[in-house]
Design a protein around this motif. Structure first.
Motif, PDB file in Angstrom:
ATOM      1  N   GLU A   1      -8.285   5.907  -4.092  1.00 28.13           N
ATOM      2  CA  GLU A   1      -8.737   7.093  -4.800  1.00 28.13           C
ATOM      3  C   GLU A   1      -8.346   8.387  -4.076  1.00 28.13           C
ATOM      4  O   GLU A   1      -7.969   9.369  -4.698  1.00 28.13           O
ATOM      5  CB  GLU A   1     -10.254   7.016  -4.859  1.00 28.13           C
ATOM      6  CG  GLU A   1     -10.851   7.721  -6.005  1.00 28.13           C
ATOM      7  CD  GLU A   1     -12.332   7.487  -5.985  1.00 28.13           C
ATOM      8  OE1 GLU A   1     -13.045   8.450  -5.718  1.00 28.13           O
ATOM      9  OE2 GLU A   1     -12.766   6.356  -6.221  1.00 28.13           O
ATOM     10  N   THR A   2      -8.425   8.350  -2.740  1.00 26.98           N
ATOM     11  CA  THR A   2      -8.066   9.554  -1.980  1.00 26.98           C
ATOM     12  C   THR A   2      -6.613   9.926  -2.215  1.00 26.98           C
ATOM     13  O   THR A   2      -6.266  11.107  -2.242  1.00 26.98           O
ATOM     14  CB  THR A   2      -8.273   9.344  -0.461  1.00 26.98           C
ATOM     15  OG1 THR A   2      -8.402   7.963  -0.212  1.00 26.98           O
ATOM     16  CG2 THR A   2      -9.434  10.105   0.045  1.00 26.98           C
ATOM     17  N   VAL A   3      -5.765   8.919  -2.395  1.00 29.90           N
ATOM     18  CA  VAL A   3      -4.353   9.204  -2.671  1.00 29.90           C
ATOM     19  C   VAL A   3      -4.259  10.040  -3.947  1.00 29.90           C
ATOM     20  O   VAL A   3      -3.561  11.053  -4.012  1.00 29.90           O
ATOM     21  CB  VAL A   3      -3.562   7.885  -2.822  1.00 29.90           C
ATOM     22  CG1 VAL A   3      -2.181   8.139  -3.390  1.00 29.90           C
ATOM     23  CG2 VAL A   3      -3.463   7.168  -1.479  1.00 29.90           C
ATOM     24  N   LEU A   4      -5.020   9.638  -4.958  1.00 31.43           N
ATOM     25  CA  LEU A   4      -4.963  10.333  -6.252  1.00 31.43           C
ATOM     26  C   LEU A   4      -5.570  11.722  -6.149  1.00 31.43           C
ATOM     27  O   LEU A   4      -5.124  12.672  -6.784  1.00 31.43           O
ATOM     28  CB  LEU A   4      -5.693   9.509  -7.314  1.00 31.43           C
ATOM     29  CG  LEU A   4      -5.123   8.103  -7.503  1.00 31.43           C
ATOM     30  CD1 LEU A   4      -6.013   7.296  -8.414  1.00 31.43           C
ATOM     31  CD2 LEU A   4      -3.711   8.163  -8.062  1.00 31.43           C
ATOM     32  N   LEU A   5      -6.600  11.818  -5.296  1.00 34.39           N
ATOM     33  CA  LEU A   5      -7.299  13.082  -5.123  1.00 34.39           C
ATOM     34  C   LEU A   5      -6.391  14.107  -4.456  1.00 34.39           C
ATOM     35  O   LEU A   5      -6.392  15.280  -4.785  1.00 34.39           O
ATOM     36  CB  LEU A   5      -8.529  12.818  -4.247  1.00 34.39           C
ATOM     37  CG  LEU A   5      -9.574  13.888  -4.138  1.00 34.39           C
ATOM     38  CD1 LEU A   5     -10.332  13.936  -5.456  1.00 34.39           C
ATOM     39  CD2 LEU A   5     -10.546  13.556  -3.007  1.00 34.39           C
TER      40      LEU A   5
ATOM     41  N   ALA B   1      -2.485  -1.267  -8.428  1.00 33.33           N
ATOM     42  CA  ALA B   1      -3.864  -1.702  -8.166  1.00 33.33           C
ATOM     43  C   ALA B   1      -4.660  -0.510  -7.662  1.00 33.33           C
ATOM     44  O   ALA B   1      -4.138   0.297  -6.870  1.00 33.33           O
ATOM     45  CB  ALA B   1      -3.866  -2.804  -7.110  1.00 33.33           C
ATOM     46  N   LEU B   2      -5.893  -0.365  -8.124  1.00 38.91           N
ATOM     47  CA  LEU B   2      -6.783   0.675  -7.587  1.00 38.91           C
ATOM     48  C   LEU B   2      -7.533   0.035  -6.421  1.00 38.91           C
ATOM     49  O   LEU B   2      -8.399  -0.818  -6.612  1.00 38.91           O
ATOM     50  CB  LEU B   2      -7.741   1.178  -8.672  1.00 38.91           C
ATOM     51  CG  LEU B   2      -8.713   2.292  -8.259  1.00 38.91           C
ATOM     52  CD1 LEU B   2      -7.990   3.489  -7.648  1.00 38.91           C
ATOM     53  CD2 LEU B   2      -9.544   2.778  -9.457  1.00 38.91           C
TER      54      LEU B   2
ATOM     55  N   ASN C   1       0.845  -1.202   0.000  1.00 40.78           N
ATOM     56  CA  ASN C   1       0.000   0.000   0.000  1.00 40.78           C
ATOM     57  C   ASN C   1       0.876   1.246   0.000  1.00 40.78           C
ATOM     58  O   ASN C   1       1.857   1.311   0.736  1.00 40.78           O
ATOM     59  CB  ASN C   1      -0.863   0.028   1.263  1.00 40.78           C
ATOM     60  CG  ASN C   1      -1.885  -1.089   1.264  1.00 40.78           C
ATOM     61  OD1 ASN C   1      -2.861  -1.043   0.522  1.00 40.78           O
ATOM     62  ND2 ASN C   1      -1.642  -2.115   2.066  1.00 40.78           N
ATOM     63  N   VAL C   2       0.515   2.232  -0.805  1.00 40.25           N
ATOM     64  CA  VAL C   2       1.270   3.484  -0.748  1.00 40.25           C
ATOM     65  C   VAL C   2       0.333   4.649  -0.431  1.00 40.25           C
ATOM     66  O   VAL C   2      -0.821   4.671  -0.860  1.00 40.25           O
ATOM     67  CB  VAL C   2       2.074   3.785  -2.043  1.00 40.25           C
ATOM     68  CG1 VAL C   2       3.220   2.815  -2.208  1.00 40.25           C
ATOM     69  CG2 VAL C   2       1.196   3.780  -3.258  1.00 40.25           C
ATOM     70  N   SER C   3       0.855   5.578   0.356  1.00 42.29           N
ATOM     71  CA  SER C   3       0.021   6.699   0.788  1.00 42.29           C
ATOM     72  C   SER C   3       0.233   7.899  -0.127  1.00 42.29           C
ATOM     73  O   SER C   3       1.161   7.931  -0.943  1.00 42.29           O
ATOM     74  CB  SER C   3       0.358   7.063   2.224  1.00 42.29           C
ATOM     75  OG  SER C   3       1.604   7.699   2.243  1.00 42.29           O
ATOM     76  N   ALA C   4      -0.633   8.896   0.060  1.00 43.82           N
ATOM     77  CA  ALA C   4      -0.625  10.078  -0.807  1.00 43.82           C
ATOM     78  C   ALA C   4       0.731  10.770  -0.805  1.00 43.82           C
ATOM     79  O   ALA C   4       1.270  11.109  -1.865  1.00 43.82           O
ATOM     80  CB  ALA C   4      -1.698  11.044  -0.331  1.00 43.82           C
TER      81      ALA C   4
ATOM     82  N   TYR D   1     -15.784   8.715  -4.920  1.00 43.87           N
ATOM     83  CA  TYR D   1     -16.774   9.410  -5.742  1.00 43.87           C
ATOM     84  C   TYR D   1     -16.564   9.142  -7.220  1.00 43.87           C
ATOM     85  O   TYR D   1     -17.471   9.243  -8.016  1.00 43.87           O
ATOM     86  CB  TYR D   1     -16.666  10.920  -5.524  1.00 43.87           C
ATOM     87  CG  TYR D   1     -16.963  11.330  -4.122  1.00 43.87           C
ATOM     88  CD1 TYR D   1     -18.266  11.273  -3.628  1.00 43.87           C
ATOM     89  CD2 TYR D   1     -15.955  11.764  -3.274  1.00 43.87           C
ATOM     90  CE1 TYR D   1     -18.551  11.636  -2.333  1.00 43.87           C
ATOM     91  CE2 TYR D   1     -16.234  12.138  -1.975  1.00 43.87           C
ATOM     92  CZ  TYR D   1     -17.533  12.069  -1.512  1.00 43.87           C
ATOM     93  OH  TYR D   1     -17.808  12.431  -0.237  1.00 43.87           O
ATOM     94  N   ALA D   2     -15.324   8.859  -7.589  1.00 42.46           N
ATOM     95  CA  ALA D   2     -15.018   8.868  -9.021  1.00 42.46           C
ATOM     96  C   ALA D   2     -14.145   7.693  -9.422  1.00 42.46           C
ATOM     97  O   ALA D   2     -13.199   7.845 -10.186  1.00 42.46           O
ATOM     98  CB  ALA D   2     -14.343  10.190  -9.371  1.00 42.46           C
TER      99      ALA D   2
END
Ligand code: C2E
Ligand code: CA
Ligand code: CA
Length: 605
Positions: free
Chosen positions: A461-465, A485-486, A426-429, A493-494
């Protein structure tokens, strides 16, 4: 001013006494006024006292001096309007008129004391506090918080934040301190409450906006946000920029606190609306915390600390609405501070562990990969939830070290596994937003000798956001052969948008879709659709959180799937995965397949 009504005269004697009483009362009034004025003159602040008719009863010389008023304006009986005109003077104090309206409205209702801030174009800041009087009229105290050229060492030289034009941190602190001391709680003698909300606002994404779009864009958004705050609260409210990405607002609650609080709620919505900067429409993620005075504190330091605790809690919970301070938050914050300190020590000692949870191919029962899950046992508090520990690591900047530890330990473990088994990390934002992350990953792969295509990085998704330059980092790593992996697919939301916008190799359907799967035809349909989409796009699909045999059976009819969950195995030590993987077909896996087949037969018969 108290008014003495004439005593009711019944006889000539009485009339004489009444006259004498009136005379002595008038004399006493005159003496009283003179005494009061004498006392006013010795006070460092400007003082003005107005009667219910809006006319000046008295004011001290300091008041005149603060605003450069003509001495004639201090004559008792001068109208409030004439004095206001004098105060506004040649336009040095622009907000005078606005504030005077508020003073007047409140004086009419005779409610609680409130403060305003008057800032002059020459850099002077005066805090104006007016106290409505029960008998009508009001007493106003004018305190100079900051002078144009500091004449006292205790007075800050720069009153305003040069970027946004709001008050600066030091001046705000003085205003806050004075306001806190002036708050009152209702007592038997005095029912009047003077309370205010200290609102702490932060733009949490300023760092990543600066990184991606340049600090000019970050500045433009801070200026626009400051404009929205001023517009919402108007002149006279103390609004400040107290840190690079932080604002503070002091909102008096007056006699209708619900209105003031509703306005803070509206501010949250207004700030969340997109910003036009650098030719784009950019969103900003704001967090808002509120501490109430005097309920949550009667000094500046306590109030600031508590408003920040509330704001951080809003941020951690990804709440866009304001969060009020409460005692539980403080307890959690104290616990968090202990954890922060000890996490730092644990980083130094590398006192963490990893467990690996297998991901199984539902058709063959073989282990295709294993997800590394971070484990930290606090010396006193016991095991800490990994998402909590990771959030603390992110906030304290320890995430780079923790993340590198996880990557390295995961790849070292994977070296012992069969080549067919990949390792998921797992990787964080913060990690993925850092351009150095590419070299970190490639360095670990080179050191451990794990082939890049055996490493799967899990991204939510939050990481990408939160990080707008994830795309470049992902592209570089994908080019080197690392897979992505997503994670927690379907919870944001998206999800679909991110699936298209970034190059993912795998979709991990969140475990909320699996709960009670056999009875949920809607969840079955969603999983089936995602499997179909995965096939069309050439992406693997994993279902997380499979706990029961019934769920496994419901899934096996839905297409080509990988699955992860307590049914197959919880997180295991690294060497456990190695042996588990080797034995997949032979023993362990055959056992659950055998059991499953038996129960299927039993059900069919
Ligand atoms: P995640 O990435 O969704 O990880 C899967 C979580 O689901 C793990 O919780 C796992 O123990 C749990 N789980 C697995 N199978 C089942 C099941 O059948 N039923 C239920 N109810 N739960 C199951 P864990 O280990 O507590 O991790 C929680 C979260 O912490 C992870 O969620 C991930 O977001 C984060 N995390 C863990 N390790 C790391 C790490 O090294 N780095 C980062 N950035 N985040 C991590
Ligand atoms: Ca994960
Ligand atoms: Ca997940």
């Amino acid at each position: 001013m108290p008014h003495h009504s004439a005593p009711f005269a019944k006889t000539a004697d009485d009339a004489h006494t009444a006259r004498r009483t009136r005379r002595s009362a008038a004399h006493a009034d005159g003496a009283f006024t003179a005494d009061l004025l004498g006392a006013f003159q010795t006070i460092r602040d400007g003082i003005s006292l107005f009667g219910a008719d809006g006319r000046l009863i008295m004011a001290n010389a300091r008041f005149a001096c603060l605003y450069g008023l003509e001495p004639t304006l201090l004559t008792p009986g001068t109208s409030f309007d004439a004095i206001l005109t004098g105060m506004a003077g040649p336009g040095e104090f622009k907000a005078v008129h606005d504030i005077s309206q508020k003073v007047r409205q409140r004086a009419a209702k005779s409610t609680a004391a409130e403060s305003y801030v008057l800032a002059s174009t020459k850099g002077r800041v005066v805090q104006v506090t007016d106290h409505p009087l029960t008998a009508g009229g009001w007493l106003t105290v004018h305190s100079e918080i900051c002078v144009a050229e500091a004449c006292e060492p205790s007075v800050p030289t720069s009153s305003h934040d040069p970027l946004t034009g709001l008050l600066g941190r030091d001046v705000f602190r003085i205003v806050l301190d004075r306001s806190a001391r002036q708050c009152t709680v209702p007592t038997a003698q005095c029912k009047v409450v003077s309370q205010f909300a200290l609102v702490s606002v932060s733009l949490d994404t300023l760092g990543s906006i600066n990184d991606v779009h340049g600090s000019g864009t970050g500045d433009a958004i801070m200026v626009a946000a400051a404009g929205r705050i001023t517009e919402m609260f108007g002149d006279g409210t103390a609004t400040a920029r107290v840190d690079a990405n932080e604002f503070a607002i002091l909102v008096w609650l007056g006699s209708e606190p619900e209105h003031a609080l509703a306005r803070i709620d509206r501010l949250a919505k207004v700030l969340a609306t997109a910003y036009s900067a650098a030719g784009m429409e950019l969103a900003g993620a704001f967090s808002i915390g509120i501490a109430l005075a005097p309920m949550h504190g009667t000094d500046a330091e306590t109030l600031q600390r508590r408003a920040e605790i509330a704001r951080r809690s809003a941020r951690a919970a990804r709440r866009t609405q304001p969060q009020f301070f409460n005692a539980l938050l403080e307890e959690q914050a104290a616990q968090r501070r202990t954890m922060e300190r000890d996490l730092r020590q644990a980083v130094a000692d590398k006192a963490f562990g990893l467990v690996f949870q297998p991901i199984v191919d539902l058709r063959t029962g073989a282990i295709s990969s294993a997800e590394a899950l971070f484990r930290w046992t606090h010396p006193e508090l016991g095991p800490v939830r990994p998402d909590v520990a990771i959030a603390i690591a992110e906030e304290t900047g320890l995430i780079q070290q923790v993340g590198e530890f996880v990557l390295e330990a995961a790849c070292r473990a994977a070296r012992q596994w069969p080549q067919s088994v990949s390792v998921c990390v797992n990787v964080s934002a913060t990690q993925l937003g850092n351009p150095d992350f590419v070299n970190t990953v490639l360095g670990v792969l080179a050191r451990t000798g794990v082939a890049p295509n055996r490493l799967m990085l899990e991204v939510t998704e939050t990481v990408l956001l939160e990080n707008q330059n994830c795309g470049t980092v992902m592209e570089s790593l994908s080019a080197a052969g690392v897979r992505f992996a997503l994670d927690d697919f379907g919870t944001g939301y998206a999800s679909m948008h991110y699936l298209i916008a970034f190059e993912f190799d795998q979709i991990k359907i969140d475990r909320s879709f699996v709960r009670d799967l056999p009875n949920r035809s809607d969840c079955q349909a969603i999983i089936q659709a995602v499997v179909g989409m995965g096939r069309a796009l050439g992406k693997e699909v994993v279902v997380e959180g499979v706990e029961t045999e019934e769920e496994r059976r419901a899934l096996s009819g839905l297409g080509t799937l990988l699955a992860q969950g307590f049914l197959f195995a919880p997180g295991l030590p690294g060497d456990g995965v190695g042996s588990f993987a080797r034995l997949t077909h032979a023993v362990r896996d055959a056992k659950w397949r055998l059991d499953a087949d038996r129960s299927a037969v039993a059900q069919a018969s």
